[in-house]
Design a protein around this motif. Structure first.
Motif, mmCIF file in Angstrom:
data_model
loop_
_atom_site.group_PDB
_atom_site.id
_atom_site.type_symbol
_atom_site.label_atom_id
_atom_site.label_comp_id
_atom_site.label_asym_id
_atom_site.label_seq_id
_atom_site.Cartn_x
_atom_site.Cartn_y
_atom_site.Cartn_z
ATOM 1 N N LEU A 30 0.837 -1.213 0.000
ATOM 2 C CA LEU A 30 0.000 0.000 0.000
ATOM 3 C C LEU A 30 0.869 1.259 0.000
ATOM 4 C CD1 LEU A 30 -2.880 -1.129 2.380
ATOM 5 C CD2 LEU A 30 -3.004 -0.743 -0.079
ATOM 6 N N ARG A 31 2.010 1.156 0.685
ATOM 7 C CA ARG A 31 2.921 2.307 0.707
ATOM 8 C C ARG A 31 3.447 2.575 -0.709
ATOM 9 N NH1 ARG A 31 6.637 0.399 4.115
ATOM 10 N NH2 ARG A 31 5.212 0.550 5.856
ATOM 11 N N ILE A 32 3.806 1.501 -1.398
ATOM 12 C CA ILE A 32 4.285 1.650 -2.787
ATOM 13 C C ILE A 32 3.187 2.286 -3.646
ATOM 14 C CG2 ILE A 32 4.943 0.368 -4.874
ATOM 15 C CD1 ILE A 32 6.376 -1.626 -2.980
ATOM 16 N N GLU A 33 1.949 1.838 -3.454
ATOM 17 C CA GLU A 33 0.837 2.364 -4.250
ATOM 18 C C GLU A 33 0.557 3.820 -3.926
ATOM 19 O OE1 GLU A 33 0.719 -0.470 -6.720
ATOM 20 O OE2 GLU A 33 -0.603 1.275 -6.923
ATOM 21 N N LEU A 34 0.666 4.145 -2.633
ATOM 22 C CA LEU A 34 0.438 5.540 -2.233
ATOM 23 C C LEU A 34 1.478 6.459 -2.847
ATOM 24 C CD1 LEU A 34 -0.657 5.367 1.518
ATOM 25 C CD2 LEU A 34 -1.942 6.336 -0.388
ATOM 26 N N ARG A 35 2.740 5.968 -2.879
ATOM 27 C CA ARG A 35 3.826 6.805 -3.412
ATOM 28 C C ARG A 35 3.769 6.907 -4.936
ATOM 29 N NH1 ARG A 35 8.546 4.644 0.705
ATOM 30 N NH2 ARG A 35 7.759 5.757 2.519
ATOM 31 N N SER A 36 3.412 5.780 -5.577
ATOM 32 C CA SER A 36 3.372 5.815 -7.049
ATOM 33 C C SER A 36 2.031 6.336 -7.570
ATOM 34 C CB SER A 36 3.620 4.417 -7.620
ATOM 35 O OG SER A 36 2.560 3.566 -7.293
ATOM 36 N N ALA A 38 -2.983 3.392 -8.492
ATOM 37 C CA ALA A 38 -4.406 3.064 -8.330
ATOM 38 C C ALA A 38 -5.267 4.298 -8.548
ATOM 39 C CB ALA A 38 -4.647 2.469 -6.955
ATOM 40 N N LEU A 39 -4.836 5.393 -7.947
ATOM 41 C CA LEU A 39 -5.651 6.609 -8.036
ATOM 42 C C LEU A 39 -5.543 7.298 -9.391
ATOM 43 C CD1 LEU A 39 -5.413 8.393 -4.583
ATOM 44 C CD2 LEU A 39 -7.474 7.630 -5.757
ATOM 45 N N SER A 40 -4.299 7.376 -9.900
ATOM 46 C CA SER A 40 -4.102 8.168 -11.115
ATOM 47 C C SER A 40 -4.444 7.409 -12.393
ATOM 48 C CB SER A 40 -2.664 8.682 -11.189
ATOM 49 O OG SER A 40 -1.791 7.586 -11.328
ATOM 50 N N GLN A 41 -4.428 6.062 -12.343
ATOM 51 C CA GLN A 41 -4.696 5.304 -13.569
ATOM 52 C C GLN A 41 -5.949 4.441 -13.476
ATOM 53 O OE1 GLN A 41 -1.124 3.209 -14.716
ATOM 54 N NE2 GLN A 41 0.099 5.055 -14.648
ATOM 55 N N LEU A 42 -6.093 3.707 -12.362
ATOM 56 C CA LEU A 42 -7.239 2.787 -12.276
ATOM 57 C C LEU A 42 -8.560 3.525 -12.058
ATOM 58 C CD1 LEU A 42 -5.794 -0.273 -10.316
ATOM 59 C CD2 LEU A 42 -6.295 -0.084 -12.740
ATOM 60 N N ALA A 43 -8.539 4.607 -11.303
ATOM 61 C CA ALA A 43 -9.780 5.361 -11.069
ATOM 62 C C ALA A 43 -10.337 5.950 -12.376
ATOM 63 C CB ALA A 43 -9.538 6.456 -10.033
ATOM 64 N N PRO A 44 -9.504 6.630 -13.176
ATOM 65 C CA PRO A 44 -10.032 7.090 -14.468
ATOM 66 C C PRO A 44 -10.444 5.925 -15.366
ATOM 67 C CG PRO A 44 -7.931 8.140 -13.990
ATOM 68 C CD PRO A 44 -8.132 7.109 -12.950
ATOM 69 N N PHE A 45 -9.720 4.808 -15.249
ATOM 70 C CA PHE A 45 -10.027 3.641 -16.089
ATOM 71 C C PHE A 45 -11.451 3.139 -15.821
ATOM 72 C CE2 PHE A 45 -10.209 -1.021 -16.415
ATOM 73 C CZ PHE A 45 -9.963 -1.173 -17.771
ATOM 74 N N VAL A 46 -11.818 2.984 -14.534
ATOM 75 C CA VAL A 46 -13.159 2.444 -14.236
ATOM 76 C C VAL A 46 -14.256 3.420 -14.672
ATOM 77 C CG1 VAL A 46 -12.457 0.868 -12.392
ATOM 78 C CG2 VAL A 46 -13.112 3.202 -11.791
ATOM 79 N N VAL A 47 -13.996 4.702 -14.521
ATOM 80 C CA VAL A 47 -14.993 5.695 -14.958
ATOM 81 C C VAL A 47 -15.131 5.646 -16.479
ATOM 82 C CG1 VAL A 47 -15.545 8.161 -15.052
ATOM 83 C CG2 VAL A 47 -14.568 7.196 -12.965
ATOM 84 N N LEU A 48 -13.989 5.514 -17.161
ATOM 85 C CA LEU A 48 -13.997 5.433 -18.621
ATOM 86 C C LEU A 48 -14.782 4.209 -19.102
ATOM 87 C CD1 LEU A 48 -12.784 6.735 -21.193
ATOM 88 C CD2 LEU A 48 -10.858 5.178 -20.957
ATOM 89 N N VAL A 49 -14.552 3.061 -18.467
ATOM 90 C CA VAL A 49 -15.276 1.836 -18.862
ATOM 91 C C VAL A 49 -16.777 2.023 -18.633
ATOM 92 C CG1 VAL A 49 -15.602 -0.629 -18.368
ATOM 93 C CG2 VAL A 49 -13.306 0.314 -18.488
ATOM 94 N N ALA A 50 -17.136 2.646 -17.510
ATOM 95 C CA ALA A 50 -18.556 2.889 -17.220
ATOM 96 C C ALA A 50 -19.188 3.774 -18.305
ATOM 97 C CB ALA A 50 -18.705 3.544 -15.844
#
Lengths: 223, 267
Positions: free
Chosen positions: A13-19, A22-34
């Motif tokens: 989770l620390r790696i994900e928070l720093r990189s 999840a937030l910058s790529q996966l969040a837009p991805f799910v909205v885009l698919v919707a």
């Protein structure tokens, strides 16, 4: 075991928070698919509302495949998995930790997706308790199966294409059960959502136990 | 050495034996008899009419699909337990043949479904959908097998997938009873003590099952031998390469030694 799992989950989770993948790529991805589902179904609000449960879980599975790939690429790229193998951490603890971190990421993504489905598809949550219980049980199942298959393909050259081929058929029972449970929670179908939720919990336990058992042998093989 | 390599890699001479040759001959004769029983001897069904004849192939290939996937599961469990290369070959061979039988089951079912149900595919039929998922699981298993494994070592990753996939078999086979309101398939007719099927039809069906069991065994033996020879060939290739490298090193050392001696003589 819980402490070791916590260490692994915190690391991921620390790696994900720093990189912020999840937030910058996966969040837009799910909205885009919707949004794309909306285009594909001719922007018909009635159809979208009725199909909201299925579209929601298909989107979650697509996002999960990406998140799982990311979760294990960070282990393989810098040979971290060799360090994990040499550490005195028990494989079931590593499995639990990675699955927990993945589940947290999937929950974060789903919070955004829920908002998208409510706004874009006009979905109404009529039974919030069932909605949350089904989402949690399905997320744990997806995370457990995903972690198992993630380590399985981790050391392979063609892991990006192999992972969905192997994982999606295994997650089909989760998709069916979660969709039916959500149908009840959203008031789209007269089904017993709690019995489907029970099946989701049973699947989560099965994938969790099997994954914990097999993870050690698979870690040895992933180089 | 090249001759040995040719012998090892010649499947025509090594995957067959007199036993498999006889087995193949029995299968061919059996298939002719099965065709005669299916199209000439047995009569059309009162309800299903001539479409019932496809059942003499559909049911046997479905049973053999389950059998092969089960063998694949047993082989996978043995790989995880014993780390056995022999069982790895068995699992891989059974998985491949299982996919062939599973696909044939779906194909024959769809051909039968069109005139009977009026559609090739019925989403409401739980057995049809679960059978497709089973085949897809094993297609994934075969994809994984094609990318994993160190020469001469069984693949534990493939074994885990094989073992997990076998859990789907009871779901497919019992789906007709578990979700009896969501299927167009009938419940078991042959496995009951008092089968609901005409005597000659039952005989043809059982005969078909026996013939397809022999086909399954014949394919399994040959595919196992091919897998075994592939491994032998790979190991032989590795051994040959190592031998060549050693010979090269020895030649270089000998050349350096000769050069050193010449230099000493000159000085």
């Amino acid at each position: 075991m819980i402490r070791d799992a916590y260490v692994i989950a915190a690391k991921d989770l620390r790696i994900e928070l720093r990189s912020r993948t999840a937030l910058s790529q996966l969040a837009p991805f799910v909205v885009l698919v919707a949004v794309l589902f909306g285009f594909a179904l001719n922007a018909d609000r009635t159809v979208l509302t009725e199909a909201a449960s299925g579209l929601y879980w298909i989107t979650v599975l697509f996002a999960a495949v990406l998140a799982i790939g990311r979760s294990f690429s960070i282990e393989v790229d810098d040979s971290v998995i060799d360090m994990l193998r040499l550490s005195d951490l028990e494989p079931p603890s590593i499995f639990a930790g990675k699955a927990a971190a993945l589940a947290v990421q999937l929950v974060a993504i789903q919070l955004i997706l829920i908002a998208a489905v409510v706004i874009l598809y006009d979905a109404r949550i009529e039974d919030p308790l069932l909605f949350i219980a089904a989402a949690v049980a399905a997320t744990v199942g997806v995370a457990a199966a995903g972690t198992l298959y993630g380590v399985l393909v981790a050391g392979l050259r063609m892991r990006e294409t192999l992972l969905p081929i192997l994982l999606l058929p295994v997650l089909a029972p989760v998709l069916i059960s979660a969709t039916r449970a959500f149908d009840d929670a959203l008031g789209n179908a007269a089904v017993n959502g709690w019995s489907w939720c029970g099946l989701l919990a049973a699947l989560a336990v099965f994938y969790g136990v099997f994954g914990g058992w097999a993870f050690g042998a698979l870690m040895e093989e992933s180089r | 050495m090249t001759q040995e390599l040719t012998e090892v890699s010649n499947p025509g001479e090594t995957t067959g034996s007199s036993a498999t040759l006889w087995l193949g001959a029995v299968i061919l004769i059996g298939l002719v008899i099965l065709g005669w029983l299916s199209f000439v001897v047995t009569e059309a069904d009162i309800e299903l009419e001539d479409t019932v004849r496809i059942m003499y192939v559909h049911v046997p290939v479905a049973i053999m699909g389950y059998a092969m996937f089960t063998i694949c599961g047993i082989g996978s469990a043995m790989v995880l337990w014993k780390g056995s290369q022999w069982w790895d070959h068995v699992a891989g061979a059974a998985g491949e043949i299982g996919v062939v039988f599973g696909s044939l089951t779906l194909a024959t079912g769809m051909i039968w479904g069109r005139p009977t149900w009026g559609t090739y595919w019925e989403w409401g039929d739980v057995r049809l959908v679960t059978a497709l998922m089973l085949v897809l699981l094993y297609v994934g298993y075969l994809s994984l097998r094609s990318t994993t494994g160190v020469t001469g070592e069984p693949s534990r990753a493939a074994a885990v997938v094989g073992l997990l996939s076998v859990c789907m078999i009871p779901v497919v086979s019992r789906s007709v009873e578990w979700w009896d309101d969501r299927t167009l398939h009938q419940e078991a007719t042959v496995t009951k003590l008092d089968p609901d099927i005409d005597g000659l039809m039952l005989f043809t069906l059982v005969f078909g099952i026996v013939i397809f069991m022999l086909i399954g065994a014949w394919l399994l033996i040959h595919r196992f031998r091919v897998a075994h020879l592939e491994t032998e060939l790979e190991l032989y290739g590795v051994a040959l390469a190592v031998e060549q490298r050693i010979a090269e090193t020895t030649d270089v050392e000998a050349a350096l030694s000769v050069a050193g001696n010449d230099r000493k003589d000159e000085s």
